[in-house]
Design a protein around this motif. Structure first.
Motif, PDB file in Angstrom:
ATOM      1  N   PHE A  96       0.807  -1.218   0.000  1.00 24.59           N
ATOM      2  CA  PHE A  96       0.000   0.000   0.000  1.00 24.59           C
ATOM      3  C   PHE A  96       0.846   1.276   0.000  1.00 24.59           C
ATOM      4  CE2 PHE A  96      -2.642   3.361   1.674  1.00 24.59           C
ATOM      5  CZ  PHE A  96      -3.847   3.172   1.029  1.00 24.59           C
ATOM      6  N   PRO A  97       1.814   1.445   0.922  1.00 19.42           N
ATOM      7  CA  PRO A  97       2.568   2.708   0.921  1.00 19.42           C
ATOM      8  C   PRO A  97       3.423   2.916  -0.323  1.00 19.42           C
ATOM      9  CG  PRO A  97       3.504   1.158   2.490  1.00 19.42           C
ATOM     10  CD  PRO A  97       2.208   0.574   2.033  1.00 19.42           C
ATOM     11  N   VAL A  98       3.961   1.831  -0.896  1.00 19.31           N
ATOM     12  CA  VAL A  98       4.766   1.973  -2.114  1.00 19.31           C
ATOM     13  C   VAL A  98       3.878   2.395  -3.279  1.00 19.31           C
ATOM     14  CG1 VAL A  98       6.341   0.820  -3.703  1.00 19.31           C
ATOM     15  CG2 VAL A  98       6.400   0.248  -1.275  1.00 19.31           C
ATOM     16  N   ALA A  99       2.713   1.758  -3.393  1.00 15.75           N
ATOM     17  CA  ALA A  99       1.766   2.140  -4.442  1.00 15.75           C
ATOM     18  C   ALA A  99       1.245   3.553  -4.218  1.00 15.75           C
ATOM     19  CB  ALA A  99       0.600   1.154  -4.484  1.00 15.75           C
ATOM     20  N   PHE A 100       1.092   3.941  -2.961  1.00 16.89           N
ATOM     21  CA  PHE A 100       0.665   5.306  -2.634  1.00 16.89           C
ATOM     22  C   PHE A 100       1.667   6.312  -3.191  1.00 16.89           C
ATOM     23  CE2 PHE A 100       0.407   9.089  -0.032  1.00 16.89           C
ATOM     24  CZ  PHE A 100      -0.961   9.272   0.158  1.00 16.89           C
ATOM     25  N   SER A 101       2.941   6.030  -3.012  1.00 15.27           N
ATOM     26  CA  SER A 101       3.968   6.928  -3.533  1.00 15.27           C
ATOM     27  C   SER A 101       3.958   6.953  -5.050  1.00 15.27           C
ATOM     28  CB  SER A 101       5.354   6.501  -3.025  1.00 15.27           C
ATOM     29  OG  SER A 101       5.735   5.247  -3.569  1.00 15.27           O
ATOM     30  N   THR A 118       3.715  -4.846 -11.178  1.00 17.11           N
ATOM     31  CA  THR A 118       5.169  -4.851 -11.048  1.00 17.11           C
ATOM     32  C   THR A 118       5.631  -3.489 -10.558  1.00 17.11           C
ATOM     33  OG1 THR A 118       7.223  -4.809 -12.328  1.00 17.11           O
ATOM     34  CG2 THR A 118       5.181  -4.490 -13.549  1.00 17.11           C
ATOM     35  N   SER A 119       6.033  -3.405  -9.322  1.00 21.07           N
ATOM     36  CA  SER A 119       6.389  -2.107  -8.737  1.00 21.07           C
ATOM     37  C   SER A 119       7.562  -1.458  -9.463  1.00 21.07           C
ATOM     38  CB  SER A 119       6.710  -2.274  -7.253  1.00 21.07           C
ATOM     39  OG  SER A 119       7.757  -3.219  -7.067  1.00 21.07           O
ATOM     40  N   SER A 120       8.684  -2.161  -9.547  1.00 23.53           N
ATOM     41  CA  SER A 120       9.862  -1.597 -10.202  1.00 23.53           C
ATOM     42  C   SER A 120       9.589  -1.336 -11.675  1.00 23.53           C
ATOM     43  CB  SER A 120      11.056  -2.533 -10.040  1.00 23.53           C
ATOM     44  OG  SER A 120      10.759  -3.833 -10.547  1.00 23.53           O
ATOM     45  N   GLY A 121       8.815  -2.211 -12.323  1.00 23.82           N
ATOM     46  CA  GLY A 121       8.489  -2.016 -13.722  1.00 23.82           C
ATOM     47  C   GLY A 121       7.638  -0.782 -13.954  1.00 23.82           C
ATOM     48  N   GLN A 122       6.698  -0.530 -13.036  1.00 24.88           N
ATOM     49  CA  GLN A 122       5.832   0.644 -13.189  1.00 24.88           C
ATOM     50  C   GLN A 122       6.617   1.936 -12.991  1.00 24.88           C
ATOM     51  OE1 GLN A 122       1.942  -1.618 -11.307  1.00 24.88           O
ATOM     52  NE2 GLN A 122       2.188   0.549 -10.900  1.00 24.88           N
ATOM     53  N   PHE A 123       7.468   1.987 -11.987  1.00 25.19           N
ATOM     54  CA  PHE A 123       8.269   3.182 -11.759  1.00 25.19           C
ATOM     55  C   PHE A 123       9.216   3.426 -12.922  1.00 25.19           C
ATOM     56  CE2 PHE A 123       6.958   2.632  -7.324  1.00 25.19           C
ATOM     57  CZ  PHE A 123       6.770   3.935  -6.921  1.00 25.19           C
ATOM     58  N   ALA A 124       9.856   2.346 -13.402  1.00 23.84           N
ATOM     59  CA  ALA A 124      10.773   2.486 -14.528  1.00 23.84           C
ATOM     60  C   ALA A 124      10.021   2.904 -15.782  1.00 23.84           C
ATOM     61  CB  ALA A 124      11.519   1.171 -14.767  1.00 23.84           C
ATOM     62  N   GLY A 125       8.848   2.310 -15.998  1.00 27.02           N
ATOM     63  CA  GLY A 125       8.052   2.676 -17.155  1.00 27.02           C
ATOM     64  C   GLY A 125       7.609   4.125 -17.116  1.00 27.02           C
ATOM     65  N   LEU A 126       7.233   4.597 -15.924  1.00 25.58           N
ATOM     66  CA  LEU A 126       6.828   5.994 -15.788  1.00 25.58           C
ATOM     67  C   LEU A 126       7.992   6.933 -16.098  1.00 25.58           C
ATOM     68  CD1 LEU A 126       4.787   8.158 -14.969  1.00 25.58           C
ATOM     69  CD2 LEU A 126       5.507   7.834 -12.588  1.00 25.58           C
ATOM     70  N   GLY A 181      -4.197  -4.186  -2.317  1.00 23.90           N
ATOM     71  CA  GLY A 181      -3.296  -3.270  -1.621  1.00 23.90           C
ATOM     72  C   GLY A 181      -2.531  -2.396  -2.583  1.00 23.90           C
ATOM     73  N   TRP A 182      -2.091  -2.977  -3.692  1.00 21.96           N
ATOM     74  CA  TRP A 182      -1.332  -2.219  -4.689  1.00 21.96           C
ATOM     75  C   TRP A 182      -2.235  -1.247  -5.454  1.00 21.96           C
ATOM     76  CZ3 TRP A 182       3.514  -1.126  -5.318  1.00 21.96           C
ATOM     77  CH2 TRP A 182       3.950  -0.582  -6.524  1.00 21.96           C
ATOM     78  N   SER A 183      -3.399  -1.721  -5.879  1.00 26.16           N
ATOM     79  CA  SER A 183      -4.306  -0.879  -6.672  1.00 26.16           C
ATOM     80  C   SER A 183      -4.906   0.243  -5.830  1.00 26.16           C
ATOM     81  CB  SER A 183      -5.425  -1.743  -7.265  1.00 26.16           C
ATOM     82  OG  SER A 183      -4.895  -2.785  -8.060  1.00 26.16           O
ATOM     83  N   LEU A 184      -5.372  -0.081  -4.630  1.00 28.36           N
ATOM     84  CA  LEU A 184      -5.980   0.933  -3.764  1.00 28.36           C
ATOM     85  C   LEU A 184      -4.942   1.924  -3.258  1.00 28.36           C
ATOM     86  CD1 LEU A 184      -8.495  -1.254  -1.701  1.00 28.36           C
ATOM     87  CD2 LEU A 184      -8.965   0.246  -3.654  1.00 28.36           C
ATOM     88  N   GLY A 185      -3.696   1.467  -3.093  1.00 21.85           N
ATOM     89  CA  GLY A 185      -2.636   2.379  -2.684  1.00 21.85           C
ATOM     90  C   GLY A 185      -2.384   3.447  -3.736  1.00 21.85           C
ATOM     91  N   ALA A 186      -2.364   3.031  -5.005  1.00 17.50           N
ATOM     92  CA  ALA A 186      -2.182   3.998  -6.097  1.00 17.50           C
ATOM     93  C   ALA A 186      -3.358   4.959  -6.174  1.00 17.50           C
ATOM     94  CB  ALA A 186      -2.010   3.262  -7.422  1.00 17.50           C
ATOM     95  N   LEU A 187      -4.576   4.439  -5.995  1.00 21.42           N
ATOM     96  CA  LEU A 187      -5.761   5.292  -6.022  1.00 21.42           C
ATOM     97  C   LEU A 187      -5.730   6.302  -4.880  1.00 21.42           C
ATOM     98  CD1 LEU A 187      -8.571   6.011  -7.104  1.00 21.42           C
ATOM     99  CD2 LEU A 187      -9.504   4.189  -5.659  1.00 21.42           C
ATOM    100  N   ALA A 188      -5.362   5.837  -3.701  1.00 27.19           N
ATOM    101  CA  ALA A 188      -5.292   6.748  -2.548  1.00 27.19           C
ATOM    102  C   ALA A 188      -4.244   7.832  -2.771  1.00 27.19           C
ATOM    103  CB  ALA A 188      -4.979   5.948  -1.281  1.00 27.19           C
ATOM    104  N   GLY A 189      -3.111   7.451  -3.365  1.00 25.14           N
ATOM    105  CA  GLY A 189      -2.071   8.433  -3.636  1.00 25.14           C
ATOM    106  C   GLY A 189      -2.538   9.522  -4.575  1.00 25.14           C
ATOM    107  N   GLU A 190      -3.319   9.131  -5.597  1.00 24.85           N
ATOM    108  CA  GLU A 190      -3.838  10.119  -6.544  1.00 24.85           C
ATOM    109  C   GLU A 190      -4.855  11.056  -5.894  1.00 24.85           C
ATOM    110  OE1 GLU A 190      -3.980   8.844 -10.992  1.00 24.85           O
ATOM    111  OE2 GLU A 190      -4.990   7.292  -9.842  1.00 24.85           O
ATOM    112  N   LEU A 191      -5.688  10.499  -5.009  1.00 24.74           N
ATOM    113  CA  LEU A 191      -6.766  11.287  -4.428  1.00 24.74           C
ATOM    114  C   LEU A 191      -6.311  12.162  -3.266  1.00 24.74           C
ATOM    115  CD1 LEU A 191      -9.643   8.618  -4.412  1.00 24.74           C
ATOM    116  CD2 LEU A 191      -9.209  10.417  -6.094  1.00 24.74           C
ATOM    117  N   THR A 227      -3.803   4.602 -11.157  1.00 25.63           N
ATOM    118  CA  THR A 227      -4.657   3.466 -10.800  1.00 25.63           C
ATOM    119  C   THR A 227      -4.806   2.516 -11.974  1.00 25.63           C
ATOM    120  OG1 THR A 227      -5.882   4.902  -9.274  1.00 25.63           O
ATOM    121  CG2 THR A 227      -6.905   2.807  -9.889  1.00 25.63           C
ATOM    122  N   LEU A 228      -4.976   3.064 -13.177  1.00 23.09           N
ATOM    123  CA  LEU A 228      -5.105   2.227 -14.370  1.00 23.09           C
ATOM    124  C   LEU A 228      -3.845   1.402 -14.599  1.00 23.09           C
ATOM    125  CD1 LEU A 228      -6.627   1.369 -16.923  1.00 23.09           C
ATOM    126  CD2 LEU A 228      -5.654   3.372 -18.078  1.00 23.09           C
TER     127      LEU A 228
END
Length: 231
Positions: free
Chosen positions: A17-22, A46-54, A134-144, A38-39
């Motif tokens: 959750f906290p990593v996805a939040f960030s 993939t946490s590292s893949g998403q950060f690298a992709g971004l 946990g991963w999906s909701l963490g990203a959503l919470a971070g955006e909101l 969130t999408l």
């Protein structure tokens, strides 16, 4: 069985959750459209893949660079899935195997591989549901929530990925000389490719790919893994 798997996966969900939040905060601060974090998190696990992709997207890397980089980063999941396939219930059909494989990560693989009994689809469904939410909701919470956070905290969330990587490589480097050499070699190669004028024609994506490949090949050459007769 589903409940037992769900209970086993909750510690991973809380850690994700906290990593996805960030990640959600980073996407918003990078001026990505609202909902994009969130999408990405729902369609990629993939946490590292998403950060690298971004980072590659922000650097305006080509589709080929993004695809090749993420393939290299996520290639380990092929081996994890292959290893885990030896423990799953033989009655699990192809569709169920595909669903399970989507949520395989370093942490879920580590815990699932410790199971003694054959892994059923019901158990894996509960086990993987927690980390996925946990991963999906963490990203959503971070955006909101990003708009409600002080600017200092928003800026600090941007280094969460680097903190996660440091937490991964430092303990491993302390216990294995090979890991330390490969990490230092990758850093050195990337510094050379970044600051030596001759390599300015290379994009940020290919610099990352080149540094990873060179360090990995040198590590495999310098520190070959010895295979025993029983393996």
């Amino acid at each position: 069985m589903f409940t037992n798997g769900l209970r086993r996966g909750m510690p991973i969900a809380l850690g994700y959750f906290p990593v996805a939040f960030s990640f959600g905060v980073l996407c918003v601060n990078s001026h990505m459209p609202l909902g994009m974090a969130t999408l990405i998190s729902v369609t990629n696990f993939t946490s590292s893949g998403q950060f690298a992709g971004l980072n590659l997207m922000l650097a305006q890397a080509s589709y080929f660079e993004v695809a090749l980089t993420l393939l290299m980063i996520n290639a380990r999941y092929f081996l994890m899935s292959l290893s885990l396939s030896q423990k799953i219930d033989r009655h699990m059909n192809a569709l169920e195997r595909m669903i399970v494989s989507f949520c395989i990560s370093d942490e879920t693989f580590a815990l699932a591989s410790l199971e003694v009994k054959p892994i059923t689809f019901k158990w894996m469904s509960g086990f993987l549901l927690g980390p996925f939410l946990g991963w999906s909701l963490g990203a959503l919470a971070g955006e909101l929530v990003v708009g409600l956070l002080p600017s200092a905290i928003q800026g600090a969330m941007g280094i969460a990925l680097y903190g996660m990587f440091i937490a991964i490589i430092v303990p491993a480097s302390k216990h294995a000389l090979s890991v330390a050499v490969v990490v230092l070699m990758a850093s050195l190669v990337h510094i050379i490719l970044t600051y030596v004028p001759f390599f300015q024609f290379m994009s940020a994506g290919f610099k990352l790919i080149s540094a990873t490949l060179i360090a990995s090949l040198c590590g495999a050459k310098l520190f070959p893994r010895e295979v025993s007769d029983n393996e």
